[in-house]
Design a protein around this motif. Structure first.
Motif, PDB file in Angstrom:
ATOM      1  N   GLY A   1      -6.214   5.261  -1.563  1.00 59.26           N
ATOM      2  CA  GLY A   1      -6.371   4.040  -0.769  1.00 59.26           C
ATOM      3  C   GLY A   1      -7.460   4.184   0.280  1.00 59.26           C
ATOM      4  O   GLY A   1      -8.259   3.267   0.495  1.00 59.26           O
ATOM      5  N   ARG A   2      -7.520   5.360   0.923  1.00 54.01           N
ATOM      6  CA  ARG A   2      -8.582   5.601   1.915  1.00 54.01           C
ATOM      7  C   ARG A   2      -9.950   5.643   1.241  1.00 54.01           C
ATOM      8  O   ARG A   2     -10.930   5.129   1.773  1.00 54.01           O
ATOM      9  CB  ARG A   2      -8.315   6.889   2.684  1.00 54.01           C
ATOM     10  CG  ARG A   2      -7.144   6.784   3.671  1.00 54.01           C
ATOM     11  CD  ARG A   2      -7.037   7.981   4.595  1.00 54.01           C
ATOM     12  NE  ARG A   2      -6.868   9.250   3.903  1.00 54.01           N
ATOM     13  CZ  ARG A   2      -5.704   9.746   3.496  1.00 54.01           C
ATOM     14  NH1 ARG A   2      -4.578   9.075   3.731  1.00 54.01           N
ATOM     15  NH2 ARG A   2      -5.631  10.914   2.887  1.00 54.01           N
TER      16      ARG A   2
ATOM     17  N   LEU B   1      -2.490  -8.150  -8.271  1.00 48.96           N
ATOM     18  CA  LEU B   1      -3.862  -7.837  -7.860  1.00 48.96           C
ATOM     19  C   LEU B   1      -4.807  -8.032  -9.045  1.00 48.96           C
ATOM     20  O   LEU B   1      -4.452  -7.733 -10.186  1.00 48.96           O
ATOM     21  CB  LEU B   1      -3.952  -6.390  -7.373  1.00 48.96           C
ATOM     22  CG  LEU B   1      -3.155  -6.041  -6.123  1.00 48.96           C
ATOM     23  CD1 LEU B   1      -3.214  -4.536  -5.862  1.00 48.96           C
ATOM     24  CD2 LEU B   1      -3.678  -6.808  -4.918  1.00 48.96           C
ATOM     25  N   PRO B   2      -6.026  -8.515  -8.775  1.00 45.37           N
ATOM     26  CA  PRO B   2      -6.978  -8.665  -9.879  1.00 45.37           C
ATOM     27  C   PRO B   2      -7.438  -7.297 -10.392  1.00 45.37           C
ATOM     28  O   PRO B   2      -7.684  -6.386  -9.604  1.00 45.37           O
ATOM     29  CB  PRO B   2      -8.143  -9.442  -9.254  1.00 45.37           C
ATOM     30  CG  PRO B   2      -8.025  -9.211  -7.784  1.00 45.37           C
ATOM     31  CD  PRO B   2      -6.569  -8.969  -7.494  1.00 45.37           C
TER      32      PRO B   2
ATOM     33  N   ILE C   1      -4.983  -1.706  -4.395  1.00 50.74           N
ATOM     34  CA  ILE C   1      -5.774  -1.468  -5.599  1.00 50.74           C
ATOM     35  C   ILE C   1      -4.792  -1.476  -6.767  1.00 50.74           C
ATOM     36  O   ILE C   1      -3.691  -0.939  -6.643  1.00 50.74           O
ATOM     37  CB  ILE C   1      -6.443  -0.078  -5.553  1.00 50.74           C
ATOM     38  CG1 ILE C   1      -7.163   0.124  -4.248  1.00 50.74           C
ATOM     39  CG2 ILE C   1      -7.359   0.138  -6.742  1.00 50.74           C
ATOM     40  CD1 ILE C   1      -7.366   1.582  -3.932  1.00 50.74           C
ATOM     41  N   PRO C   2      -5.189  -2.047  -7.902  1.00 57.27           N
ATOM     42  CA  PRO C   2      -4.293  -1.978  -9.060  1.00 57.27           C
ATOM     43  C   PRO C   2      -3.992  -0.525  -9.442  1.00 57.27           C
ATOM     44  O   PRO C   2      -4.893   0.318  -9.479  1.00 57.27           O
ATOM     45  CB  PRO C   2      -5.085  -2.673 -10.171  1.00 57.27           C
ATOM     46  CG  PRO C   2      -6.059  -3.547  -9.459  1.00 57.27           C
ATOM     47  CD  PRO C   2      -6.401  -2.816  -8.197  1.00 57.27           C
TER      48      PRO C   2
ATOM     49  N   ASP D   1     -11.937   0.388  -8.904  1.00 56.67           N
ATOM     50  CA  ASP D   1     -11.342  -0.655  -9.743  1.00 56.67           C
ATOM     51  C   ASP D   1      -9.848  -0.449  -9.953  1.00 56.67           C
ATOM     52  O   ASP D   1      -9.096  -1.411 -10.061  1.00 56.67           O
ATOM     53  CB  ASP D   1     -12.014  -0.690 -11.119  1.00 56.67           C
ATOM     54  CG  ASP D   1     -13.474  -1.094 -11.046  1.00 56.67           C
ATOM     55  OD1 ASP D   1     -13.838  -1.876 -10.151  1.00 56.67           O
ATOM     56  OD2 ASP D   1     -14.256  -0.620 -11.902  1.00 56.67           O
ATOM     57  N   ALA D   2      -9.439   0.814 -10.062  1.00 60.62           N
ATOM     58  CA  ALA D   2      -8.030   1.098 -10.357  1.00 60.62           C
ATOM     59  C   ALA D   2      -7.699   2.545 -10.021  1.00 60.62           C
ATOM     60  O   ALA D   2      -8.569   3.415 -10.030  1.00 60.62           O
ATOM     61  CB  ALA D   2      -7.714   0.832 -11.823  1.00 60.62           C
TER      62      ALA D   2
END
Length: 174
Positions: A110-111, A48-49, A150-151, A119-120
């Motif tokens: 995540g939600r 993931l970026p 997400i990272p 971002d992370a």
């Protein structure tokens, strides 16, 4: 072993060799690693970026612990003066309920990321004995991290410690 006329026999344990438990723990860890590798979970989150300077962070850890406090201090006193938008999710990082609570916190993060830019996610726990850190070798927890959109950055233990969440996370730091 002792005998008491009223209470009968009793067994008094003087000491336990915890090294015997480490062999079983390593066997489980290897089985879990092999399962994660076979599923393609190793490295999935790392693809993931990640923003060059992640500033919108969801922090998962046990509020008030040394590791949690150290992380917040480093963010606040960063030498570049970056400002951070930080959301904190309190979760136990040891004990029988820790893995489930950490998975729940990851789902919550995540939600949150579906409603706002994140971002992370940072998952952290300070140092401890190998047995204390074994929760971070849990298969369900590792799968949850690998499945995140997400990272996830981990900060578990000390420099010499390595847990399976470090292998499924985007990055790991000490």
């Amino acid at each position: 072993m002792a005998f008491h006329a009223v209470y009968g026999f009793s067994l008094n344990i003087q000491s336990i060799d915890l090294d015997a438990l480490l062999g079983e723990m390593e066997r489980r860890r290897k089985e879990t690693f092999d399962a994660l590798k076979e599923e393609g979970a190793i490295g999935r989150n790392a693809r993931l970026p990640l923003a060059e300077v992640p500033q919108r962070i969801v922090l998962i850890g046990s509020t008030g612990t040394a590791g949690h406090t150290d992380f917040l201090t480093h963010l606040k006193n960063n030498p570049y003066g970056y400002a951070f938008d930080l959301g904190c999710l309190d979760a136990p990082v040891q004990g029988a309920k820790a893995a489930g609570a950490l998975v729940d916190a990851l789902h919550c993060a995540g939600r949150a990321a579906m409603r706002t830019q994140v971002d992370a996610v940072v998952l952290l726990r300070g140092g401890g004995a190998k047995l204390d850190l074994d929760i971070f070798n849990d298969l369900t927890l590792c799968r949850a991290i690998a499945a995140m959109d997400i990272p996830v950055i981990t900060g578990i233990g000390h420099e010499t410690d390595s847990t399976l969440v470090d292998f499924v996370a985007h990055s790991h730091c000490k």
